[in-house]
Scaffold this motif. Structure first.
Motif, PDB file in Angstrom:
ATOM      1  N   LEU A 115       0.823  -1.206   0.000  1.00 30.83           N
ATOM      2  CA  LEU A 115       0.000   0.000   0.000  1.00 30.83           C
ATOM      3  C   LEU A 115       0.857   1.255   0.000  1.00 30.83           C
ATOM      4  O   LEU A 115       1.921   1.291   0.599  1.00 30.83           O
ATOM      5  CB  LEU A 115      -0.871   0.028   1.259  1.00 30.83           C
ATOM      6  CG  LEU A 115      -2.140  -0.781   1.287  1.00 30.83           C
ATOM      7  CD1 LEU A 115      -2.855  -0.520   2.583  1.00 30.83           C
ATOM      8  CD2 LEU A 115      -3.019  -0.400   0.127  1.00 30.83           C
ATOM      9  N   ASN A 116       0.348   2.306  -0.682  1.00 33.45           N
ATOM     10  CA  ASN A 116       1.017   3.607  -0.621  1.00 33.45           C
ATOM     11  C   ASN A 116       0.908   4.227   0.753  1.00 33.45           C
ATOM     12  O   ASN A 116       1.755   5.000   1.166  1.00 33.45           O
ATOM     13  CB  ASN A 116       0.371   4.558  -1.636  1.00 33.45           C
ATOM     14  CG  ASN A 116       1.029   4.440  -2.973  1.00 33.45           C
ATOM     15  OD1 ASN A 116       2.205   4.102  -3.051  1.00 33.45           O
ATOM     16  ND2 ASN A 116       0.285   4.704  -4.024  1.00 33.45           N
ATOM     17  N   VAL A 117      -0.179   3.917   1.443  1.00 34.13           N
ATOM     18  CA  VAL A 117      -0.408   4.517   2.751  1.00 34.13           C
ATOM     19  C   VAL A 117      -0.211   3.450   3.826  1.00 34.13           C
ATOM     20  O   VAL A 117      -0.964   3.383   4.787  1.00 34.13           O
ATOM     21  CB  VAL A 117      -1.816   5.134   2.843  1.00 34.13           C
ATOM     22  CG1 VAL A 117      -1.878   6.399   2.043  1.00 34.13           C
ATOM     23  CG2 VAL A 117      -2.853   4.161   2.378  1.00 34.13           C
ATOM     24  N   LEU A 120      -0.284   4.449   7.493  1.00 34.78           N
ATOM     25  CA  LEU A 120      -1.620   4.856   7.938  1.00 34.78           C
ATOM     26  C   LEU A 120      -2.512   3.634   8.118  1.00 34.78           C
ATOM     27  O   LEU A 120      -3.315   3.578   9.048  1.00 34.78           O
ATOM     28  CB  LEU A 120      -2.251   5.792   6.918  1.00 34.78           C
ATOM     29  CG  LEU A 120      -1.891   7.257   7.072  1.00 34.78           C
ATOM     30  CD1 LEU A 120      -2.561   8.056   5.994  1.00 34.78           C
ATOM     31  CD2 LEU A 120      -2.326   7.756   8.424  1.00 34.78           C
ATOM     32  N   TYR A 121      -2.345   2.659   7.231  1.00 33.07           N
ATOM     33  CA  TYR A 121      -3.131   1.423   7.340  1.00 33.07           C
ATOM     34  C   TYR A 121      -2.811   0.727   8.664  1.00 33.07           C
ATOM     35  O   TYR A 121      -3.720   0.325   9.403  1.00 33.07           O
ATOM     36  CB  TYR A 121      -2.801   0.518   6.158  1.00 33.07           C
ATOM     37  CG  TYR A 121      -3.376  -0.871   6.245  1.00 33.07           C
ATOM     38  CD1 TYR A 121      -4.669  -1.128   5.823  1.00 33.07           C
ATOM     39  CD2 TYR A 121      -2.632  -1.919   6.760  1.00 33.07           C
ATOM     40  CE1 TYR A 121      -5.200  -2.389   5.907  1.00 33.07           C
ATOM     41  CE2 TYR A 121      -3.149  -3.187   6.851  1.00 33.07           C
ATOM     42  CZ  TYR A 121      -4.433  -3.421   6.422  1.00 33.07           C
ATOM     43  OH  TYR A 121      -4.948  -4.666   6.529  1.00 33.07           O
ATOM     44  N   PHE A 123      -1.705   2.065  11.284  1.00 34.14           N
ATOM     45  CA  PHE A 123      -2.231   2.895  12.360  1.00 34.14           C
ATOM     46  C   PHE A 123      -3.731   2.693  12.506  1.00 34.14           C
ATOM     47  O   PHE A 123      -4.244   2.553  13.617  1.00 34.14           O
ATOM     48  CB  PHE A 123      -1.910   4.341  12.000  1.00 34.14           C
ATOM     49  CG  PHE A 123      -1.698   5.191  13.181  1.00 34.14           C
ATOM     50  CD1 PHE A 123      -0.727   4.844  14.106  1.00 34.14           C
ATOM     51  CD2 PHE A 123      -2.454   6.316  13.388  1.00 34.14           C
ATOM     52  CE1 PHE A 123      -0.538   5.623  15.215  1.00 34.14           C
ATOM     53  CE2 PHE A 123      -2.268   7.093  14.496  1.00 34.14           C
ATOM     54  CZ  PHE A 123      -1.315   6.754  15.414  1.00 34.14           C
ATOM     55  N   ALA A 124      -4.425   2.654  11.352  1.00 34.05           N
ATOM     56  CA  ALA A 124      -5.879   2.501  11.375  1.00 34.05           C
ATOM     57  C   ALA A 124      -6.273   1.157  11.978  1.00 34.05           C
ATOM     58  O   ALA A 124      -7.126   1.084  12.868  1.00 34.05           O
ATOM     59  CB  ALA A 124      -6.436   2.631   9.953  1.00 34.05           C
ATOM     60  N   ILE A 125      -5.619   0.084  11.508  1.00 32.97           N
ATOM     61  CA  ILE A 125      -6.036  -1.237  11.961  1.00 32.97           C
ATOM     62  C   ILE A 125      -5.654  -1.445  13.429  1.00 32.97           C
ATOM     63  O   ILE A 125      -6.424  -2.011  14.201  1.00 32.97           O
ATOM     64  CB  ILE A 125      -5.408  -2.330  11.083  1.00 32.97           C
ATOM     65  CG1 ILE A 125      -5.877  -2.172   9.634  1.00 32.97           C
ATOM     66  CG2 ILE A 125      -5.795  -3.699  11.585  1.00 32.97           C
ATOM     67  CD1 ILE A 125      -7.338  -2.339   9.422  1.00 32.97           C
ATOM     68  N   MET A 177       5.012   6.952   2.799  1.00 34.17           N
ATOM     69  CA  MET A 177       4.316   6.168   3.820  1.00 34.17           C
ATOM     70  C   MET A 177       4.284   4.702   3.447  1.00 34.17           C
ATOM     71  O   MET A 177       3.670   3.907   4.130  1.00 34.17           O
ATOM     72  CB  MET A 177       2.880   6.678   3.973  1.00 34.17           C
ATOM     73  CG  MET A 177       2.817   8.037   4.594  1.00 34.17           C
ATOM     74  SD  MET A 177       1.249   8.261   5.377  1.00 34.17           S
ATOM     75  CE  MET A 177       0.855   9.864   4.800  1.00 34.17           C
TER      76      MET A 177
END
Lengths: 357, 208
Positions: A115-117, A120-121, A123-125, A177
């Motif tokens: 993933l490019n992010v 953030l992924y 962090f989100a999960i 990221m």
């Protein structure tokens, strides 16, 4: 992946991805089984005990015996509990713990979803992981689990903030990221690792980044509810916190989720600050080797780093006394948050004025 | 094909969980359904190619806001019977609001489909090979709309200060922890050895 036409069709893609997911999941599960044993062995060695040594040679099969024991026991659901939420909570914990592994690059190209992010992924999960704990504590319909889950949730939410700010430092230096790109940006010699300043342009930042690495490690301890921050599960005061009412397989799932998270945090600190799969010296001499073999060797490097950090996690568990709750909150909000904010300002200022955009 | 399956799955989940937020009897269940709705909407964002927004939605709403919702709802002493009492009286008002919202959304979709005002405007910057989603958003946010961004930051700062001012109270009756003093305590300042004579005790000194 092979570039034959079958693997690009929807069916082939689904099969290939499912295979990769299975490979990672099973690998992590086996790693959890042995690292759990390692944890207990290290703990025992520090206390000059032997640790588990009965099942299999040196007790190597202890974790599997424990698993069979847990699975064969009866699942006790308290009469006043909210049954669905009660049983969903450990499942959510374990699913979220495994889902973050999707973006971890094990070796060049060995990643399920690049993933490019990616950060953030992650962090989100990992922020979703807190729901397992809150739901478990609330659905038990009992006071100790509820208190334990509130404390645990507050702790995890607090330390997520400082982890996020510390990660921003690395993102600023890497300029991406994407986790694979972060690892490749630390290629070459050992001083290119972000823990040691991140290369020729930014080497004075080691003054900032090395303490950040230590703060990340401490925040990771708090985030995964490990000692010395294991207040939610404090056996003495809260009789294991949100897990009080849990037994057999649901309890096993909670514990498994916790250990998967711990190994994940070890992988994250290796990737963000210690060069991921990079061994710390240029690997140009492998250019004409078999790429699969090289990847396997690089995966071994990352694996050793993960093992090292897991050893540190285990050692901290053995000799650091538990924090009091107000000390924990003070450390998170009044020390880590301002320090990491200042670090972000310093690193971004260096990035703009010394290196150039 | 896979995208189609994912879209219908996520959209159905979002709508269904949105419905259940309203109809669930237990407010905690409502919040849990709300979280599922957020999560599926994040999935829809990913399908649109807006992965940055999707992740932000999960980090901010699911990871922080919904946790606070859950905290508040779980700790409220909710009387389920009284909660249902005003249902019939508020129903017409709620129906009117919902109807207006629905009509507005349908009109907007018609305008967009027909290539009207919204479609004519500068379309959302699409991520290209050399600039990722995050970079595109950052470029727009920190160059074209920097003043709005700063203003939003100031508004948030004021809101934060306001919240702190409203809730901060100094209570003199409470003993507070002083972690610095506690950790700096050493043997010299906290332990004193006294030679106690049998039958006499510590005399001439006040007991600590």
């Amino acid at each position: 992946m092979e570039s034959t036409s079958f693997w690009t069709t929807p069916v082939g893609w689904t099969l290939a991805t499912t295979g990769a997911v299975l490979l990672v999941t099973v690998g992590v599960l086996i790693a959890v089984a042995f690292l759990l044993l390692a944890d207990r062995k290290i703990w025992a060695a520090v206390m000059m005990r032997k640790g588990p040594n009965v099942v299999g040679p040196f007790g190597l099969l202890q974790s599997f015996a424990d698993m069979i024991k847990f699975v064969l026991k009866e699942i006790v659901v308290p009469a006043g509990a909210d049954k669905v939420v009660f049983l969903m909570a450990p499942v959510i914990t374990v699913i979220m713990a495994f889902t973050v592994w999707a973006v971890i690059p094990f070796a060049p190209g060995w990643v399920i979803s690049d993933l490019n992010v990616g950060i953030l992924y992650v962090f989100a999960i990992s922020s979703m992981g807190v729901y397992g704990i809150i739901m478990g504590g609330w659905a038990s319909n009992s006071k100790y689990p509820f208190l334990g889950s509130l404390r645990s949730a507050a702790q995890m939410v607090s330390y997520e903030v400082s982890i996020g700010l510390i990660i921003i430092n690395v993102i600023l230096l890497a300029g991406t990221m994407n986790l694979s790109s972060i690892v490749t940006s630390q290629e070459g010699w050992i001083w290119n690792w972000y823990a040691f300043g991140g290369g020729a342009d930014t080497w004075p930042l080691v003054v900032v980044l090395f303490p950040m690495m230590i703060m990340f490690f401490i925040s990771a301890l708090a985030e995964t509810n490990r000692p010395p921050f294991d207040l939610p599960e404090a056996e003495s005061e809260l009789v294991a916190g949100y897990q009080v009412e849990y037994s057999s397989t649901p309890y096993l799932l909670f514990m498994m989720g916790e250990y998967v998270n711990i190994i994940f945090m070890c992988a994250m600190i290796s990737i963000l600050f210690f060069g991921g799969w990079n061994p710390g010296f240029p690997i140009d001499f492998t250019a004409d080797w078999n790429p699969f073999l090289v990847n396997l060797l690089l995966f071994g490097v990352l694996f050793i780093k993960i093992l090292f950090w897991f050893f540190m996690f285990a050692m901290v568990k053995t000799f650091v006394p538990r924090y009091r709750y107000d000390q924990l909150m003070r450390l998170g909000w009044k020390i880590f948050l301002p320090t990491s904010l200042v670090a972000v300002v310093v690193v971004s200022a260096w990035r703009v004025f010394a290196v150039g955009a | 094909m896979l995208q189609g399956i994912a879209f219908y799955l996520l959209a159905a989940t979002a709508v269904l969980s949105g419905l259940l937020v309203v109809t669930a009897r237990n407010p905690v269940h409502s919040v849990l359904w709300l979280i599922l709705a957020f999560f599926s909407s994040a999935g829809l964002f990913v399908l649109l190619g807006a992965e940055f927004l999707a992740m932000l939605l999960v980090v901010v709403y699911v990871g922080a806001v919904a946790v606070l919702f859950l905290f508040v709802v779980m700790m409220l002493d909710v009387d389920f019977v009284r909660l249902r009492e005003g249902y019939a009286t508020y129903l017409p008002l709620a129906a009117i609001v919902a109807g207006i919202l629905l009509a507005e959304m349908i009109m907007i979709s018609i305008v967009v489909v027909q290539g009207g005002a919204a479609a004519d405007a500068v379309g959302p910057a699409v991520a290209t090979a050399d600039a990722s989603n995050v970079e595109v958003i950052g470029r727009v946010l920190y160059t074209d709309y920097i003043y709005f961004f700063q203003a939003a930051g100031i508004v948030l700062l004021i809101a934060m200060i306001g919240a702190i001012v409203l809730t901060l109270r100094k209570r003199t009756s409470v003993r507070r922890q002083d972690p610095g003093a506690q950790t700096n305590r050493d043997r010299k300042t906290s332990v004193e050895i006294k030679g106690v004579v049998t039958g006499v005790g510590v005399t001439g000194e006040e007991l600590r």
